[in-house]
Design a protein around this motif. Structure first.
Motif, PDB file in Angstrom:
ATOM      1  N   GLY A 141     -12.912  -8.986 -46.806  1.00 16.53           N
ATOM      2  CA  GLY A 141     -14.273  -8.491 -46.998  1.00 16.53           C
ATOM      3  C   GLY A 141     -14.850  -7.880 -45.730  1.00 16.53           C
ATOM      4  O   GLY A 141     -15.533  -6.847 -45.774  1.00 16.53           O
ATOM      5  N   TYR A 142     -14.548  -8.507 -44.591  1.00 12.87           N
ATOM      6  CA  TYR A 142     -14.999  -7.940 -43.320  1.00 12.87           C
ATOM      7  C   TYR A 142     -14.316  -6.599 -43.050  1.00 12.87           C
ATOM      8  O   TYR A 142     -14.926  -5.681 -42.492  1.00 12.87           O
ATOM      9  N   SER A 143     -13.049  -6.511 -43.440  1.00 18.10           N
ATOM     10  CA  SER A 143     -12.344  -5.235 -43.282  1.00 18.10           C
ATOM     11  C   SER A 143     -12.995  -4.146 -44.128  1.00 18.10           C
ATOM     12  O   SER A 143     -13.125  -2.998 -43.693  1.00 18.10           O
ATOM     13  N   LEU A 144     -13.418  -4.509 -45.338  1.00 18.37           N
ATOM     14  CA  LEU A 144     -14.086  -3.533 -46.202  1.00 18.37           C
ATOM     15  C   LEU A 144     -15.397  -3.057 -45.584  1.00 18.37           C
ATOM     16  O   LEU A 144     -15.703  -1.851 -45.577  1.00 18.37           O
ATOM     17  N   VAL A 145     -16.171  -3.993 -45.048  1.00 15.52           N
ATOM     18  CA  VAL A 145     -17.438  -3.619 -44.403  1.00 15.52           C
ATOM     19  C   VAL A 145     -17.178  -2.718 -43.197  1.00 15.52           C
ATOM     20  O   VAL A 145     -17.874  -1.714 -42.978  1.00 15.52           O
ATOM     21  N   LEU A 146     -16.163  -3.053 -42.409  1.00 17.14           N
ATOM     22  CA  LEU A 146     -15.848  -2.237 -41.237  1.00 17.14           C
ATOM     23  C   LEU A 146     -15.432  -0.827 -41.643  1.00 17.14           C
ATOM     24  O   LEU A 146     -15.869   0.163 -41.040  1.00 17.14           O
ATOM     25  N   ILE A 147     -14.594  -0.712 -42.667  1.00  9.61           N
ATOM     26  CA  ILE A 147     -14.128   0.605 -43.101  1.00  9.61           C
ATOM     27  C   ILE A 147     -15.288   1.448 -43.613  1.00  9.61           C
ATOM     28  O   ILE A 147     -15.439   2.625 -43.245  1.00  9.61           O
ATOM     29  N   LEU A 148     -16.127   0.856 -44.462  1.00 11.05           N
ATOM     30  CA  LEU A 148     -17.263   1.605 -45.004  1.00 11.05           C
ATOM     31  C   LEU A 148     -18.227   2.033 -43.898  1.00 11.05           C
ATOM     32  O   LEU A 148     -18.693   3.184 -43.870  1.00 11.05           O
ATOM     33  N   THR A 149     -18.513   1.120 -42.980  1.00  9.39           N
ATOM     34  CA  THR A 149     -19.432   1.454 -41.888  1.00  9.39           C
ATOM     35  C   THR A 149     -18.861   2.543 -40.991  1.00  9.39           C
ATOM     36  O   THR A 149     -19.575   3.470 -40.585  1.00  9.39           O
ATOM     37  N   LEU A 175      -7.205  -1.121 -43.622  1.00  9.26           N
ATOM     38  CA  LEU A 175      -6.815  -0.722 -44.974  1.00  9.26           C
ATOM     39  C   LEU A 175      -5.617  -1.534 -45.452  1.00  9.26           C
ATOM     40  O   LEU A 175      -5.533  -1.896 -46.634  1.00  9.26           O
ATOM     41  N   GLY A 176      -4.692  -1.822 -44.539  1.00  6.58           N
ATOM     42  CA  GLY A 176      -3.567  -2.682 -44.896  1.00  6.58           C
ATOM     43  C   GLY A 176      -4.015  -4.087 -45.256  1.00  6.58           C
ATOM     44  O   GLY A 176      -3.524  -4.676 -46.231  1.00  6.58           O
ATOM     45  N   ARG A 177      -4.952  -4.631 -44.491  1.00  5.01           N
ATOM     46  CA  ARG A 177      -5.480  -5.960 -44.821  1.00  5.01           C
ATOM     47  C   ARG A 177      -6.209  -5.938 -46.155  1.00  5.01           C
ATOM     48  O   ARG A 177      -6.129  -6.893 -46.938  1.00  5.01           O
ATOM     49  N   LEU A 178      -6.920  -4.848 -46.410  1.00  2.00           N
ATOM     50  CA  LEU A 178      -7.645  -4.740 -47.671  1.00  2.00           C
ATOM     51  C   LEU A 178      -6.683  -4.623 -48.850  1.00  2.00           C
ATOM     52  O   LEU A 178      -6.919  -5.209 -49.922  1.00  2.00           O
ATOM     53  N   ALA A 179      -5.599  -3.881 -48.672  1.00  2.00           N
ATOM     54  CA  ALA A 179      -4.626  -3.726 -49.758  1.00  2.00           C
ATOM     55  C   ALA A 179      -3.897  -5.033 -50.044  1.00  2.00           C
ATOM     56  O   ALA A 179      -3.569  -5.325 -51.203  1.00  2.00           O
ATOM     57  N   ARG A 180      -3.636  -5.825 -49.014  1.00  2.00           N
ATOM     58  CA  ARG A 180      -2.934  -7.099 -49.202  1.00  2.00           C
ATOM     59  C   ARG A 180      -3.865  -8.232 -49.603  1.00  2.00           C
ATOM     60  O   ARG A 180      -3.388  -9.336 -49.875  1.00  2.00           O
TER      61      ARG A 180
END
Length: 212
Positions: free
Chosen positions: A74-82, A63-68
């Motif tokens: 994009g990979y962080s977003l996929v990981l969080i959603l999954t 979430l920190g990587r996504l916010a920054r």
């Protein structure tokens, strides 16, 4: 007093718990077995909470990587959603009986195929790594590694005819004899290393639970 709380007390608790659990296996009679089973249950509970904390820590980091908008967000977003979808579907399947079908579908048609795809990618990466290693360092070990990777990769491929059957049989033999022998040696080494680490913790030589 600070030294007692940071070094002596954690070491005493770890050594005492380890000795009591070990006595429960060496002397399988009450009350040692009762204490051993209780310690093992506590360890399972602590491990479960550690797994939960690790899950939320992974979410926090990504979430920190996504916010920054960091590199690879994009990979962080996929990981969080999954992760969240898996958590919700699994929890719903455990709580409500009608949702269990959705949970089984998610595991059977999403997670398991992804695991199989990841395993296939590992085999392909190993084969290419063997080719690159053979270019830079030619030795019998490198050639053996390349042959092993190719046998497993081609044996898994559903080739038609007699060639496919022989490759599948060769892969089966390779997995049951040479690979199993290596795996057993590896597991024996892991077991001995774990035993040695446990003895070092019990005797107080290693103190990963204390600050000093």
């Amino acid at each position: 007093m600070e030294r007692f709380g940071k070094r002596i007390l954690p070491t005493a608790v770890a050594v005492g718990a380890g000795v009591l659990t070990l006595l429960g296996y060496l002397l399988p009679v009450p009350p040692f077995t009762t204490v051993r089973d209780e310690m093992v249950q506590w360890a399972v509970i602590v491990a479960a909470f550690a797994f939960i904390l690790g899950f939320f820590n992974v979410l926090r980091v990504h979430l920190g990587r996504l916010a920054r908008r960091a590199s690879g967000w994009g990979y962080s977003l996929v990981l969080i959603l999954t992760a969240l979808i898996s958590l919700l579907i699994t929890a719903a399947g455990l709580v409500a009986e009608p949702a269990r079908a959705a949970s089984d579908w998610w595991f059977g048609y999403v997670l398991y195929p992804l695991q199989a795809a990841a395993a296939g990618l590992v085999a392909i990466v190993l084969a290419f790594s063997a080719f690159r290693l053979l270019r830079h360092r030619r030795s019998a070990e490198t050639l053996f590694f390349l042959v092993a990777a190719l046998v497993v990769l081609l044996g898994t491929t559903p080739l038609p005819g007699v060639i496919g059957e022989r490759l599948a049989a060769l892969r089966q033999w390779w997995m049951e004899v040479p690979a199993m022998a290596g795996m057993r040696g590896f597991l024996i080494g892991v077991g001995l290393g774990t035993l040695l680490m446990g003895l070092r913790v019990i005797t107080g030589m290693d103190r990963p639970h204390s600050d000093v």
